[in-house]
Motif scaffolding. Structure first.
Motif, PDB file in Angstrom:
ATOM      1  N   ALA A  40      12.090   6.583  10.887  1.00  7.88           N
ATOM      2  CA  ALA A  40      10.961   7.058  10.087  1.00  7.88           C
ATOM      3  C   ALA A  40      11.407   7.431   8.679  1.00  7.88           C
ATOM      4  O   ALA A  40      10.693   7.171   7.703  1.00  7.88           O
ATOM      5  CB  ALA A  40      10.301   8.250  10.767  1.00  7.88           C
ATOM      6  N   ALA A  41      12.592   8.021   8.549  1.00  6.35           N
ATOM      7  CA  ALA A  41      13.107   8.376   7.219  1.00  6.35           C
ATOM      8  C   ALA A  41      13.373   7.124   6.392  1.00  6.35           C
ATOM      9  O   ALA A  41      13.089   7.096   5.186  1.00  6.35           O
ATOM     10  CB  ALA A  41      14.377   9.204   7.353  1.00  6.35           C
ATOM     11  N   ARG A  42      13.900   6.083   7.021  1.00  5.95           N
ATOM     12  CA  ARG A  42      14.119   4.821   6.295  1.00  5.95           C
ATOM     13  C   ARG A  42      12.788   4.234   5.825  1.00  5.95           C
ATOM     14  O   ARG A  42      12.680   3.736   4.710  1.00  5.95           O
ATOM     15  CB  ARG A  42      14.842   3.816   7.187  1.00  5.95           C
ATOM     16  CG  ARG A  42      16.339   3.970   7.195  1.00  5.95           C
ATOM     17  CD  ARG A  42      17.032   2.743   7.781  1.00  5.95           C
ATOM     18  NE  ARG A  42      16.531   2.369   9.097  1.00  5.95           N
ATOM     19  CZ  ARG A  42      17.012   2.810  10.251  1.00  5.95           C
ATOM     20  NH1 ARG A  42      18.020   3.662  10.253  1.00  5.95           N
ATOM     21  NH2 ARG A  42      16.512   2.416  11.388  1.00  5.95           N
ATOM     22  N   GLU A  46      11.540   3.506   2.025  1.00  8.47           N
ATOM     23  CA  GLU A  46      11.058   2.208   1.558  1.00  8.47           C
ATOM     24  C   GLU A  46       9.703   2.315   0.868  1.00  8.47           C
ATOM     25  O   GLU A  46       9.360   1.492   0.023  1.00  8.47           O
ATOM     26  CB  GLU A  46      10.972   1.230   2.725  1.00  8.47           C
ATOM     27  CG  GLU A  46      12.330   0.833   3.273  1.00  8.47           C
ATOM     28  CD  GLU A  46      12.232   0.049   4.562  1.00  8.47           C
ATOM     29  OE1 GLU A  46      11.099  -0.213   5.036  1.00  8.47           O
ATOM     30  OE2 GLU A  46      13.286  -0.299   5.116  1.00  8.47           O
ATOM     31  N   LEU A  47       8.917   3.326   1.213  1.00  9.71           N
ATOM     32  CA  LEU A  47       7.612   3.518   0.575  1.00  9.71           C
ATOM     33  C   LEU A  47       7.719   4.150  -0.811  1.00  9.71           C
ATOM     34  O   LEU A  47       6.801   4.041  -1.607  1.00  9.71           O
ATOM     35  CB  LEU A  47       6.722   4.406   1.442  1.00  9.71           C
ATOM     36  CG  LEU A  47       6.108   3.776   2.666  1.00  9.71           C
ATOM     37  CD1 LEU A  47       5.340   4.825   3.450  1.00  9.71           C
ATOM     38  CD2 LEU A  47       5.197   2.634   2.286  1.00  9.71           C
ATOM     39  N   GLY A  52       5.466   6.473  -5.026  1.00  6.21           N
ATOM     40  CA  GLY A  52       5.880   7.396  -6.070  1.00  6.21           C
ATOM     41  C   GLY A  52       6.563   8.615  -5.469  1.00  6.21           C
ATOM     42  O   GLY A  52       6.297   8.996  -4.333  1.00  6.21           O
ATOM     43  N   ARG A  53       7.436   9.213  -6.256  1.00  4.50           N
ATOM     44  CA  ARG A  53       8.208  10.346  -5.764  1.00  4.50           C
ATOM     45  C   ARG A  53       7.329  11.544  -5.423  1.00  4.50           C
ATOM     46  O   ARG A  53       7.581  12.257  -4.461  1.00  4.50           O
ATOM     47  CB  ARG A  53       9.240  10.771  -6.788  1.00  4.50           C
ATOM     48  CG  ARG A  53      10.391   9.834  -6.865  1.00  4.50           C
ATOM     49  CD  ARG A  53      11.430  10.338  -7.816  1.00  4.50           C
ATOM     50  NE  ARG A  53      12.511   9.372  -7.882  1.00  4.50           N
ATOM     51  CZ  ARG A  53      13.704   9.656  -8.288  1.00  4.50           C
ATOM     52  NH1 ARG A  53      13.990  10.870  -8.690  1.00  4.50           N
ATOM     53  NH2 ARG A  53      14.631   8.736  -8.309  1.00  4.50           N
ATOM     54  N   SER A 118       0.018   6.232   3.242  1.00  2.00           N
ATOM     55  CA  SER A 118       0.032   4.810   3.569  1.00  2.00           C
ATOM     56  C   SER A 118      -1.027   4.043   2.785  1.00  2.00           C
ATOM     57  O   SER A 118      -0.786   2.925   2.348  1.00  2.00           O
ATOM     58  CB  SER A 118      -0.144   4.599   5.068  1.00  2.00           C
ATOM     59  OG  SER A 118      -1.391   5.075   5.491  1.00  2.00           O
ATOM     60  N   VAL A 119      -2.198   4.638   2.571  1.00  2.00           N
ATOM     61  CA  VAL A 119      -3.246   3.953   1.807  1.00  2.00           C
ATOM     62  C   VAL A 119      -2.827   3.782   0.357  1.00  2.00           C
ATOM     63  O   VAL A 119      -2.917   2.696  -0.207  1.00  2.00           O
ATOM     64  CB  VAL A 119      -4.590   4.724   1.899  1.00  2.00           C
ATOM     65  CG1 VAL A 119      -5.582   4.222   0.885  1.00  2.00           C
ATOM     66  CG2 VAL A 119      -5.152   4.615   3.296  1.00  2.00           C
ATOM     67  N   VAL A 120      -2.333   4.859  -0.259  1.00  2.00           N
ATOM     68  CA  VAL A 120      -1.928   4.781  -1.664  1.00  2.00           C
ATOM     69  C   VAL A 120      -0.767   3.824  -1.836  1.00  2.00           C
ATOM     70  O   VAL A 120      -0.757   3.001  -2.746  1.00  2.00           O
ATOM     71  CB  VAL A 120      -1.579   6.183  -2.208  1.00  2.00           C
ATOM     72  CG1 VAL A 120      -0.922   6.092  -3.562  1.00  2.00           C
ATOM     73  CG2 VAL A 120      -2.828   7.033  -2.280  1.00  2.00           C
ATOM     74  N   SER A 121       0.228   3.901  -0.950  1.00  3.61           N
ATOM     75  CA  SER A 121       1.377   3.014  -1.086  1.00  3.61           C
ATOM     76  C   SER A 121       0.985   1.566  -0.846  1.00  3.61           C
ATOM     77  O   SER A 121       1.506   0.662  -1.501  1.00  3.61           O
ATOM     78  CB  SER A 121       2.504   3.434  -0.148  1.00  3.61           C
ATOM     79  OG  SER A 121       2.078   3.373   1.185  1.00  3.61           O
ATOM     80  N   THR A 122       0.039   1.315   0.077  1.00  5.91           N
ATOM     81  CA  THR A 122      -0.424  -0.046   0.306  1.00  5.91           C
ATOM     82  C   THR A 122      -1.132  -0.583  -0.929  1.00  5.91           C
ATOM     83  O   THR A 122      -0.910  -1.723  -1.338  1.00  5.91           O
ATOM     84  CB  THR A 122      -1.369  -0.104   1.528  1.00  5.91           C
ATOM     85  OG1 THR A 122      -0.664   0.376   2.660  1.00  5.91           O
ATOM     86  CG2 THR A 122      -1.854  -1.504   1.777  1.00  5.91           C
TER      87      THR A 122
END
Length: 150
Positions: A40-42, A46-47, A52-53, A118-122
């Motif tokens: 999960a950390a990996r 990756e996201l 964004g940080r 997940s929505v924002v990163s997608t």
């Protein structure tokens, strides 16, 4: 009969397969859980380029608070019961009540942060891949369509 989820994200309670379905030992459970957390950390790492940080750091902070609040509640409750006849019980009960309140306030944010990240990163990943496919033909705010001339 085998279990449905056996991947790194699985949280099933018994093992299946070559060990004949024997119950997991605490050490095996701990190793599997540690492996799931590293996976999960990996994925979260990756996201980061897409989300964004700030969003990733906020997600991690919300998950930490959401995980520690129940522990603080149980600890405060247990210590209050231990010191039931003394004045110290009031302090421990205050800790337990505060942890319970934090838990109730963070729970909706916690469930939304998982979906929100997940929505924002997608969306950002889709936008980034669209820009890389189209090259320098478009500005970042353009629709991706060329105008037809003559």
């Amino acid at each position: 009969m085998g279990q449905v989820g056996t991947g790194p994200g699985s949280a099933a309670g018994t093992s299946s397969g070559s060990d004949g379905g024997a119950a997991r030992t605490p050490w095996r459970f701990a190793r599997e859980r540690w492996s799931q957390r590293r996976f999960a950390a990996r994925q979260l790492g990756e996201l980061r380029p897409y989300a964004g940080r700030g969003l990733v750091a906020g997600t991690v902070a919300v998950h930490l608070v959401a995980g520690l609040a129940p522990v603080a509640f149980m600890l405060g409750t247990g210590l209050a019961l231990r010191d039931l006849g003394s004045d110290a019980a009031v302090g421990w009960l205050a800790l337990a009540a505060g942890a319970f309140l934090v838990q109730q306030l963070v729970a909706p944010v916690h469930s939304c942060s998982r979906a929100g990240c997940s929505v924002v990163s997608t969306r950002r990943a889709s936008s980034g891949s669209r820009r890389s496919r189209c090259g320098a033909r478009h500005s970042p705010g353009s629709s991706g369509l060329r105008s037809r001339t003559g």
